[in-house]
Design an enzyme around this catalytic site. Structure first.
Site, short mmCIF file in Angstrom:
data_model
loop_
_atom_site.label_atom_id
_atom_site.label_comp_id
_atom_site.label_asym_id
_atom_site.label_seq_id
_atom_site.Cartn_x
_atom_site.Cartn_y
_atom_site.Cartn_z
N SER A 1 0.82 -1.23 0.00
CA SER A 1 0.00 0.00 0.00
C SER A 1 0.85 1.27 0.00
O SER A 1 1.82 1.40 0.73
CB SER A 1 -0.92 0.02 1.23
OG SER A 1 -1.58 1.26 1.28
N THR B 1 -9.09 -1.23 2.12
CA THR B 1 -8.88 -1.67 0.76
C THR B 1 -9.32 -3.13 0.67
O THR B 1 -9.97 -3.65 1.58
CB THR B 1 -7.40 -1.38 0.34
OG1 THR B 1 -7.24 -1.78 -1.00
CG2 THR B 1 -6.37 -2.08 1.21
N GLY C 1 -15.34 -5.11 -7.32
CA GLY C 1 -15.87 -4.09 -6.42
C GLY C 1 -15.71 -2.68 -6.95
O GLY C 1 -16.65 -1.87 -6.88
N LYS D 1 -14.16 -3.68 1.39
CA LYS D 1 -14.96 -2.48 1.12
C LYS D 1 -16.48 -2.70 1.21
O LYS D 1 -17.22 -1.77 1.50
CB LYS D 1 -14.60 -1.91 -0.26
CG LYS D 1 -13.19 -1.29 -0.27
CD LYS D 1 -12.88 -0.65 -1.60
CE LYS D 1 -11.44 -0.18 -1.61
NZ LYS D 1 -11.08 0.54 -2.83
N ASN E 1 -16.60 -8.40 -18.86
CA ASN E 1 -15.92 -9.18 -17.81
C ASN E 1 -15.78 -10.64 -18.19
O ASN E 1 -16.58 -11.19 -18.95
CB ASN E 1 -16.70 -9.07 -16.49
CG ASN E 1 -15.84 -9.47 -15.31
OD1 ASN E 1 -14.67 -9.07 -15.23
ND2 ASN E 1 -16.38 -10.28 -14.41
N GLY F 1 -13.73 -5.26 -16.55
CA GLY F 1 -13.73 -5.83 -15.20
C GLY F 1 -15.05 -5.54 -14.53
O GLY F 1 -15.76 -4.58 -14.90
N GLY G 1 -3.65 5.20 -12.39
CA GLY G 1 -4.48 5.25 -11.18
C GLY G 1 -3.91 6.06 -10.03
O GLY G 1 -4.53 6.14 -8.97
N THR H 1 -16.09 -13.15 -16.18
CA THR H 1 -17.30 -13.83 -15.67
C THR H 1 -18.48 -12.93 -16.03
O THR H 1 -18.72 -11.90 -15.39
CB THR H 1 -17.20 -14.00 -14.13
OG1 THR H 1 -15.93 -14.56 -13.82
CG2 THR H 1 -18.31 -14.86 -13.57
N ASP I 1 -13.40 6.80 -3.13
CA ASP I 1 -12.81 6.28 -4.38
C ASP I 1 -13.47 6.91 -5.61
O ASP I 1 -12.80 7.32 -6.56
CB ASP I 1 -13.05 4.76 -4.50
CG ASP I 1 -12.08 3.95 -3.67
OD1 ASP I 1 -10.95 4.41 -3.42
OD2 ASP I 1 -12.46 2.83 -3.28
P1 NAP Z 1 -11.67 -7.28 -7.76
O1 NAP Z 1 -12.94 -7.02 -7.02
O2 NAP Z 1 -10.81 -8.41 -7.35
O3 NAP Z 1 -12.07 -7.45 -9.32
C1 NAP Z 1 -11.11 -7.81 -10.28
C2 NAP Z 1 -11.75 -7.85 -11.66
O4 NAP Z 1 -10.72 -8.15 -12.62
C3 NAP Z 1 -12.82 -8.93 -11.84
O5 NAP Z 1 -13.81 -8.43 -12.68
C4 NAP Z 1 -12.05 -10.08 -12.49
O6 NAP Z 1 -12.85 -10.89 -13.34
C5 NAP Z 1 -11.08 -9.31 -13.37
N1 NAP Z 1 -9.88 -10.12 -13.64
C6 NAP Z 1 -8.99 -10.57 -12.72
N2 NAP Z 1 -8.03 -11.28 -13.35
C7 NAP Z 1 -8.34 -11.28 -14.68
C8 NAP Z 1 -7.74 -11.86 -15.83
N3 NAP Z 1 -6.63 -12.59 -15.74
N4 NAP Z 1 -8.32 -11.66 -17.04
C9 NAP Z 1 -9.47 -10.93 -17.14
N5 NAP Z 1 -10.09 -10.36 -16.07
C10 NAP Z 1 -9.53 -10.54 -14.86
O7 NAP Z 1 -10.72 -5.98 -7.74
P2 NAP Z 1 -11.12 -4.45 -7.51
O8 NAP Z 1 -11.07 -4.15 -6.06
O9 NAP Z 1 -12.37 -4.17 -8.27
O10 NAP Z 1 -9.85 -3.70 -8.17
C11 NAP Z 1 -9.66 -3.71 -9.57
C12 NAP Z 1 -8.38 -2.98 -9.96
O11 NAP Z 1 -8.47 -1.61 -9.60
C13 NAP Z 1 -7.12 -3.50 -9.27
O12 NAP Z 1 -6.08 -3.52 -10.24
C14 NAP Z 1 -6.82 -2.47 -8.21
O13 NAP Z 1 -5.44 -2.39 -7.91
C15 NAP Z 1 -7.31 -1.20 -8.90
N6 NAP Z 1 -7.70 -0.13 -7.95
C16 NAP Z 1 -7.11 1.10 -8.07
C17 NAP Z 1 -7.49 2.14 -7.20
C18 NAP Z 1 -6.85 3.49 -7.32
O14 NAP Z 1 -7.06 4.32 -6.43
N7 NAP Z 1 -6.13 3.76 -8.36
C19 NAP Z 1 -8.46 1.92 -6.21
C20 NAP Z 1 -9.02 0.65 -6.12
C21 NAP Z 1 -8.64 -0.37 -7.00
P3 NAP Z 1 -13.73 -12.13 -12.78
O15 NAP Z 1 -14.99 -11.51 -12.24
O16 NAP Z 1 -13.95 -12.98 -13.95
O17 NAP Z 1 -12.89 -12.79 -11.71
#
Ligand code: NAP
Length: 287
Positions: free
Chosen positions: A16, A63, A130, A67, A151, A127, A248, A153, A103
């Site tokens: 983090s 995080t 969350g 959440k 997505n 994607g 990001g 899924t 966020d």
């Molecule tokens: P999450 O809930 O784990 O969701 C991940 C998503 O990515 C799901 O839709 C998943 O698909 C998809 N995915 C994972 N691996 C994949 C692959 N190999 N091929 C295709 N799709 C794939 O994560 P989240 O919390 O939403 O976070 C998403 C991203 O945003 C992360 O990279 C995180 O670091 C970033 N983020 C950035 C900030 C910022 O402030 N910049 C804040 C929060 C998050 P499935 O549903 O099929 O598993």
């Protein structure tokens, strides 16, 4: 002056970058503080919350994976956080937990700084986790013209679209995360947002094919929520095509600044503090 105690809570948490943001703000404002990274595994929030109260914390940032899980533990939740179904900031006051989401507004601010807004725009979200849900809803509340969620899924993308349509009546389509759908969704898209971890440091997976970027307008924005690395292959390729790009990091910084306004119960000079935090990140080694 009493020491301000704040945490960032998640699992994993060692990566983090939140302490750099909050420590810069608290130092700048002259507070004595302690800002800890605390690893809390899924299902172990209630134990942490007990400790947080006992330690006299002023609040904490949340995080992955907490959440949504935090919501039943809160004494009160802000309207926007409730509508988005996601809480990343908890203030503790008089022994009670108050939940907020910064966020989504952080994302809006980072896009605005780049000269982009959601109003009437055709938005494609890759994607359906969350963050994708919160961002799709926020884009709809901000007046997006059309939203497409792709997505791996498909059912998760469909769930997001169902929620967007129910909350807002916006045009929202779910598609599989496949070459042909990516190509089609990119046609006419104004803002493409990557909410998958594809291309992130430590993740052994990346986009197999970026040819969908060829279908974007020259005026489009490609926004990757990833900030480590600062330039993913997705952004590098978009830049080579002459498109606008955004990583990001600004979103991360703004969500942190907005969280500090909540913790400190005051309006902050976001412009000047953002500059100071940018400077800290620019001078970080290995980032
Ligand atoms: P999450 O809930 O784990 O969701 C991940 C998503 O990515 C799901 O839709 C998943 O698909 C998809 N995915 C994972 N691996 C994949 C692959 N190999 N091929 C295709 N799709 C794939 O994560 P989240 O919390 O939403 O976070 C998403 C991203 O945003 C992360 O990279 C995180 O670091 C970033 N983020 C950035 C900030 C910022 O402030 N910049 C804040 C929060 C998050 P499935 O549903 O099929 O598993």
């Amino acid at each position: 002056m009493t020491k301000l105690r704040l945490d960032v809570v998640g699992d994993p948490i060692s990566h983090s970058k939140s302490p750099y943001i909050h420590e810069t703000v608290l130092k700048e404002l002259g507070f004595e503080y302690e800002y800890r990274k605390v690893q809390v595994k899924k299902g172990e929030l209630s134990k942490y919350l007990f400790e947080a109260k006992a330690l006299g914390l002023c609040g904490f940032n949340l995080t992955m994976p907490h959440k949504t899980d935090i919501i039943p533990f809160l004494d009160s939740i802000d309207d926007e956080a409730l509508r988005l179904g996601s809480v990343n900031t908890v203030k503790i006051k008089d022994g009670k937990f108050f939940g907020y989401n910064t966020d989504a507004l952080g994302m809006v601010y980072s896009m605005e700084q780049k000269g982009f807004g959601a109003k009437d725009k055709n938005i494609v979200i890759l994607g359906a986790g969350g963050v994708a849900l919160a961002l799709a809803l926020k884009m709809a509340f901000e007046g997006a013209g059309k939203i497409t969620v792709l997505n791996r899924t498909l059912s998760s993308a469909e769930n997001i679209c169902e929620k967007v349509i129910k909350e807002n009546g916006k045009n929202c389509t779910a598609l599989p995360f496949e070459k042909e759908s990516l190509q089609n969704a990119a046609k006419g898209c104004d803002i493409l947002i990557n909410c998958t971890p594809l291309g992130m440091e430590g993740i052994d997976a990346d986009f197999e094919d970026l040819s969908f970027l060829d279908n974007l307008n020259q005026e489009s924005l490609v926004f990757d929520l990833i900030y480590n690395p600062l330039e993913t292959n997705l952004l590098k390729h978009a830049k080579e095509l002459g498109l606008s790009t955004l990583n990001g990091l600004d979103m991360l910084i703004y969500q942190g600044l907005l969280a500090d306004e909540i913790f400190l119960d005051t309006k902050l000079d976001l412009v000047s503090l953002k500059e100071k935090i940018d400077y800290v990140f620019k001078n970080l080694k290995n980032f």
